[in-house]
Scaffold this active site. Structure first.
Site, PDB file in Angstrom:
ATOM      1  N   ALA A 172       0.768  -1.110   0.205  1.00  0.00           N
ATOM      2  CA  ALA A 172      -0.079   0.008   0.003  1.00  0.00           C
ATOM      3  C   ALA A 172       0.966   1.190  -0.050  1.00  0.00           C
ATOM      4  O   ALA A 172       1.838   1.008   0.525  1.00  0.00           O
ATOM      5  CB  ALA A 172      -0.959   0.034   1.159  1.00  0.00           C
ATOM      6  N   LYS A 200       9.133 -13.800   5.837  1.00  0.00           N
ATOM      7  CA  LYS A 200       9.321 -12.549   5.351  1.00  0.00           C
ATOM      8  C   LYS A 200      10.595 -11.799   5.919  1.00  0.00           C
ATOM      9  O   LYS A 200      11.066 -11.039   4.823  1.00  0.00           O
ATOM     10  CB  LYS A 200       7.953 -11.799   6.123  1.00  0.00           C
ATOM     11  CG  LYS A 200       7.728 -10.361   5.318  1.00  0.00           C
ATOM     12  CD  LYS A 200       6.670  -9.626   5.794  1.00  0.00           C
ATOM     13  CE  LYS A 200       6.694  -8.245   5.065  1.00  0.00           C
ATOM     14  NZ  LYS A 200       5.381  -7.365   5.702  1.00  0.00           N
ATOM     15  N   GLU A 236      13.607   0.515   9.436  1.00  0.00           N
ATOM     16  CA  GLU A 236      13.689  -0.744  10.223  1.00  0.00           C
ATOM     17  C   GLU A 236      14.957  -1.544  10.023  1.00  0.00           C
ATOM     18  O   GLU A 236      14.656  -2.872  10.291  1.00  0.00           O
ATOM     19  CB  GLU A 236      12.369  -1.569   9.686  1.00  0.00           C
ATOM     20  CG  GLU A 236      11.124  -0.916   9.932  1.00  0.00           C
ATOM     21  CD  GLU A 236       9.780  -1.719   9.354  1.00  0.00           C
ATOM     22  OE1 GLU A 236       9.244  -1.967  10.470  1.00  0.00           O
ATOM     23  OE2 GLU A 236       9.672  -1.756   8.570  1.00  0.00           O
TER      24      GLU A 236
END
Length: 325
Positions: free
Chosen positions: A140, A196, A278
């Site tokens: 997104a 992930k 991150e």
């Protein structure tokens, strides 16, 4: 049910719009009063495929005092979706905010951040609150204070928590699916977290360092060799710490890159904007796992050091709830 979404960034906003449009009680907590005021006044929208979903939405700025007051007055079952990045989640302002929002009934918190370590740190700070790992492969992009666009379909895997009734957790998953957010509950969430992490540890730092979109990574032979080397090192670390492998991990990584070819990774976006990344939870997390397993991870160490050298060390002041792109 009331779903409290902490973070008005791309993922947080896209979830809030779909839940509210589906008739689910939804409240969005934003980083700034200005964003909350605009959403309250105009509603919010999500562009998905060929259409647009619009919804009226309750929005408030993320302040601990307001969160405590809202929690005390809720009077119904609540879930908290923490749509924040790992470094934002564990910063002191966010810890105080989430604690206040959980309230006396200790509403469960589903954490959507990339990387590892943040859930454990939150649980250590607030052991009475159920914190749950979640992994989402949705893409997104926030296009404005009250608008977002889905850039890639995916699903969200939520780790089951032993202290929460199974039926209650299934109801959350069913509610998300009914709103168009593909979700499943898993009893083995760390397999998904590590899966992930493997992708993020390769794609995120390299796209940020080379300033390229995901699909451009394998197009250059130097970048491709770095991809393979970083992939194999990371896979070896994760396998040494218990991740089950099946030999298809490299093909799945390439498939993710193909499906998100036009995307700019969140780390690339953060580096270009001069924001914290991150990196500590992704490649830094791999390095910490390697040390515990007694294996080497020099490429992950180098990636963490290089990204750390080109970006700020700590988030800025205030509660950073800007979400992920």
């Amino acid at each position: 049910m009331l779903v409290e979404i902490a973070g008005g960034g791309a993922i947080g906003l896209s979830w809030a719009v779909r839940l509210a449009a589906a008739g689910v009680g939804t409240r969005l907590w934003t980083r700034t009063p200005e964003q909350a005021e605009r959403i309250r006044a105009e509603g919010a929208e999500l562009a998905a495929g060929d259409g647009t979903v619009r919804a009226a939405l309750e929005a408030r700025p993320a302040e601990p005092e307001a969160a405590a007051e809202a929690a005390a007055a809720a009077g119904r079952e609540r879930w908290i979706i923490a749509a924040m990045k790992s470094h934002q989640l564990t910063a002191e302002p966010a810890v105080r905010f989430l604690g206040a929002l959980a309230g006396a009934e200790r509403a469960p918190v589903v954490c959507l951040a990339n990387g590892i370590g943040h859930v454990e740190r939150l649980a250590a700070r607030m052991p009475e609150v159920p914190f749950m790992h979640a992994v989402t492969t949705e893409g997104a992009l926030r296009e404005g204070p009250s608008s977002a666009r889905l850039t890639g379909e995916g699903r969200t895997v939520i780790g089951a928590h032993s202290s929460i009734g199974r039926k209650r957790q299934i109801l959350l998953v069913e509610t998300l699916n009914a709103a168009g957010i593909a979700a499943v509950l898993s009893n083995n969430i760390m397999e998904h977290v590590y899966g992930k992490l493997l992708v993020n540890a390769v794609v995120n730092p390299l796209t940020a360092l080379f300033r390229v979109r995901n699909g451009e990574l394998p197009e250059d032979p130097v970048r491709f060799r770095l991809m393979k080397a970083l992939f194999h090192e990371t896979l070896a670390v994760l396998a040494a710490t218990g991740m089950r492998t099946d030999g298809g991990e490299w093909d799945r990584l390439l498939d993710v890159i193909r499906r998100t070819a036009d995307n700019r990774s969140s780390m690339l976006v953060d580096v270009e904007a001069g924001r914290p990344t991150e990196i500590d939870a992704i490649n830094g997390g791999v390095v910490r796992l390697a040390r515990r397993a007694g294996v080497a991870a020099p490429l992950n160490e180098a990636a963490a050091a290089l990204i750390g050298a080109i970006g700020p060390d700590e988030p800025g002041g205030g509660v950073e709830l800007c979400g992920k792109s």
